[in-house]
Design an enzyme around this catalytic site. Structure first.
Site, PDB file in Angstrom:
ATOM      1  N   ASP A 190       0.816  -1.209   0.000  1.00 25.45           N
ATOM      2  CA  ASP A 190       0.000   0.000   0.000  1.00 25.45           C
ATOM      3  C   ASP A 190       0.852   1.263   0.000  1.00 25.45           C
ATOM      4  O   ASP A 190       2.017   1.240   0.366  1.00 25.45           O
ATOM      5  CB  ASP A 190      -0.914   0.003   1.234  1.00 25.45           C
ATOM      6  CG  ASP A 190      -0.126  -0.165   2.537  1.00 25.45           C
ATOM      7  OD1 ASP A 190       0.538  -1.213   2.695  1.00 25.45           O
ATOM      8  OD2 ASP A 190      -0.134   0.753   3.378  1.00 25.45           O
ATOM      9  N   GLU A 258      -0.014  -1.151   5.750  1.00 20.10           N
ATOM     10  CA  GLU A 258       0.946  -0.661   6.734  1.00 20.10           C
ATOM     11  C   GLU A 258       0.653   0.784   7.075  1.00 20.10           C
ATOM     12  O   GLU A 258       0.820   1.218   8.203  1.00 20.10           O
ATOM     13  CB  GLU A 258       2.376  -0.794   6.192  1.00 20.10           C
ATOM     14  CG  GLU A 258       3.478  -0.573   7.226  1.00 20.10           C
ATOM     15  CD  GLU A 258       3.875   0.878   7.426  1.00 20.10           C
ATOM     16  OE1 GLU A 258       4.496   1.180   8.465  1.00 20.10           O
ATOM     17  OE2 GLU A 258       3.581   1.722   6.579  1.00 20.10           O
TER      18      GLU A 258
HETATM   19 ZN   LIG Z   1       6.317   2.269   4.512  1.00 20.90          ZN
END
Ligand SMILES: [Zn+2]
Ligand SMILES: *[C@@H]1O[C@H](CO)[C@@H](O)[C@H](O)[C@H]1NC(C)=O
Ligand SMILES: *[C@@H]1O[C@H](CO)[C@@H](O)[C@H](O)[C@H]1NC(C)=O
Ligand SMILES: *[C@@H]1O[C@H](CO)[C@@H](O)[C@H](O)[C@H]1NC(C)=O
Length: 599
Positions: A190, A258
């Site tokens: 991501d 994350e």
């Molecule tokens: Zn990162």
């Protein structure tokens, strides 16, 4: 990684200032002695040379400064252990390889795997289709998976792929020796969203990307599709050569959020623990510091061996309402203002103890940086035996915001809400206090501090208090506080720096910088531990191993635009990373696990 995770250290570009971000760990580096027996290869076409004596020799050589507080890790030259490393030259110099890597990274950037805080956990829906009905923004991850499939046919063919919680990717290159602990290389798919208002400020469109001859631009260029694509490029190349057959299983673990909830890594951890068991992994290397820094005249490579803890404290305050023409002396807003004043007027205490990686980083700077102020040097070296010296160093670090919070829990009142109407007394007010917890403290310590401030207010105004659903003081007719915790996370266990795992990683990095990147210079690179003030996906992986390093090989860049406009990467560094993992994966494969046992 989030912005606060990268700590600015003083670099060459700022010669006038003299403060550093620093690092260290629980353990002072005692070089351990033990038996190293290089196990014979069962698959003989590996490129590892069968030369036990050289493995033995280099790995056990005394550091150059055996009595120092910061022993210099021995450089490990892969040519001593591996045959036929001509490919390293190809990685670093071949034009078509360069172009292929560049196109692979640009292609990855072109799939906008943005994550937002309000995206629901994929596990809340049974199928992807049901999930897309309520949250179509997850679709880009499926497109990203297809892109990886297409771009890395050999990875697709030879590695086992497990999809965890719909979008988490776990690739396993099964090793032939099940007694060897696997190594995990982690990254996240991501990226943080691009604010649409900033689109016209980008040199190249963020989800198209571009290359200007030095920098590769685009959202995710450095955080962290660079790493994810670099790892896949490396494995694809190793597979293509058909020379390396790992004994040790290599796992690539790619989370998908994350930058928001972290549910991807959380689920991947559950999967890996159930498959391999706790403490079953040799090392985990994830995103983190990049490249190296120049601190007071020496070059430092700083893999983070620790991360601060995290806590959001939500303190709500309920009072009876009423008409604002006949108010009490203090409304709920006035009272919560008093609480805020109390919280802010007393900061957490700074502590510099030997469990903080910062201390070991300081030792390294004190022993190896020629330009460090001699007084500071002396105080650092005495800081664990002389309280006055410790105090001086704490003051020195506290002068600068960048270094202050390496040794102190932070507190920031980030949200306040309350009141709805000009003629109505506010019945409900709330604040959110964000804290990053220093390694010496715990979630409980942080709660205790805020609780003590609240208790002064409940005393003064005769109020109740509930903490995490527990009634501490019964609510009164005047009202009550309701204190709840969001996302509590203890500080990470500090990775040891006194064993072969650290020596192997650090020694191999020295070769990258000293021999491959700067062959014409004579600099020795010092490997020192570091602490991150933010968190990565590794916060979910503590159970799997003690050896967690947050570090990306490559070239450092102060202006990488992480999380902001014009995110970019010095592209040459991408090739350095591939070169590093190309030999590192082969090197670590040949090491006997006995070498890693605690002695
Ligand atoms: Zn990162
Ligand atoms: C093993 O390495 C040592 C030291 O590098 C070298 O002197 C020796 O000749 C090597 N032995 C073999 C069998 O390659
Ligand atoms: C306190 O806050 C928690 C979390 O928001 C909530 O679930 C709970 O109902 C609240 N309790 C009271 C008495 O307000
Ligand atoms: C590196 O060291 C060698 C030998 O000590 C010396 O001849 C050379 O000039 C040095 N190079 C640089 C760039 O300092």
């Amino acid at each position: 990684m989030t912005i606060e995770k990268s700590l600015p250290l003083h670099s060459k570009e700022q010669p006038s200032k003299r403060k550093n971000g620093l690092l260290a760990s629980t353990f002072i580096c005692f070089f351990v002695l033990g038996l190293f027996i290089h196990s014979p290869k069962s698959t003989s076409n590996s490129s590892i040379v069968q030369n036990t004596s050289s493995y033995f020799k280099t790995f056990f050589e005394e550091p150059e400064n055996p009595d120092g507080l910061c022993p210099i890790i021995k450089k490990i030259n892969p040519h001593d252990y591996l045959d036929d490393l001509k490919t390293i030259d190809y990685i670093l110099k071949d034009k078509s390889f360069f172009n292929k890597c560049k196109d692979n990274l640009l292609g990855a950037i072109q799939i906008p795997t943005e994550v937002y805080d309000d995206m629901i956990n994929p596990n809340l829906k049974h199928s992807k289709e049901e999930l897309y009905d309520v949250e179509p923004r997850w679709k880009s991850f499926e497109a990203f998976h297809k892109y990886l499939q297409k771009t890395y046919p050999l990875v697709q063919k030879h590695l086992k792929l497990e999809t965890v919680n719909k979008f988490g990717l776990v690739y396993s290159w099964e090793g032939s020796d099940k007694d060897k602990k696997p190594i995990i290389l982690a990254a996240h798919q991501d990226v943080v969203p691009v604010a649409r208002e900033t689109l016209d400020q980008w040199t190249y469109p963020p989800f198209k990307g571009g290359f200007d001859g030095k920098y590769l631009y685009g959202r995710g260029a450095s955080d962290c599709k660079n790493l994810l694509i670099g790892l896949l490029n490396t494995v694809e190349l190793l597979l293509k050569e058909e020379k390396f057959n790992p004994e040790r299983t290599i796992i690539l673990a790619f989370g998908y959020d994350e930058e928001s909830a972290g549910s991807g890594a959380f689920e991947i951890n559950k999967h890996l623990v159930s498959k391999y068991g706790p403490d079953s992994i040799l090392q985990i290397i994830d995103e983190g510091n990049e490249g190296f820094v120049d601190i007071e005249g020496s070059k430092f490579i700083l893999p983070a061996t620790g991360e601060k803890g995290y806590l959001d404290s939500i303190i709500e305050f309920y009072t009876p309402g009423g008409h604002s023409s006949v108010p009490p002396k203090h409304t709920s807003i006035g009272i919560i203002a008093k609480l805020i004043e109390k919280i802010e007027s007393k900061e957490f205490s700074p502590i510099l103890s030997n469990i903080n990686p910062v201390l070991n980083q300081l030792y390294c700077i004190a022993e190896h940086s020629p330009n460090l102020d001699p007084k500071v040097r002396k105080n650092i070296l005495k800081s664990q035996v002389n309280s006055n010296a410790n105090k001086k160093i704490v003051e020195y670090l506290s002068k600068n915001k960048e270094t202050k919070y390496l040794i102190q829990t932070s507190q920031a009142i980030d949200i306040i809400q309350g009141g709805i109407k000009s003629n109505a007394l506010p019945e409900h007010v709330s604040i959110l206090v964000n804290s990053r917890i220093a390694v010496e403290e715990t979630i409980e310590d942080v709660i205790e501090k805020y609780k003590s401030h609240i208790l002064e207010i409940t005393d003064e105004f005769d109020l109740g208090l509930i903490i995490s659903g527990q009634e501490v003081i019964k609510p009164t007719k005047n009202g009550y506080f309701n204190y709840s915790l969001v996302e509590p996370l203890e500080p990470a266990p500090v990775s040891p720096i006194n064993g072969e795992s650290w020596n192997l990683f650090g020694g191999s990095l020295r070769y990258l910088y000293e021999d491959l990147i700067f062959p014409d210079k004579n600099d020795s690179f010092i490997i020192a531990p570091f602490m991150s003030t933010g968190n990565t996906d590794t916060k979910s992986y503590w159970e799997l191993t003690r050896n967690i390093y947050r570090y990306v090989p490559g070239l450092p860049d102060k202006h990488s635009g992480i999380h902001s406009v014009d995110e970019k990467l010095i592209f040459k560094g991408h090739l350095h990373m591939i070169a590093f993992y190309y030999y590192y994966l082969q090197l670590i494969d040949g090491v006997d696990d006995k070498r890693f046992e605690d002695l």
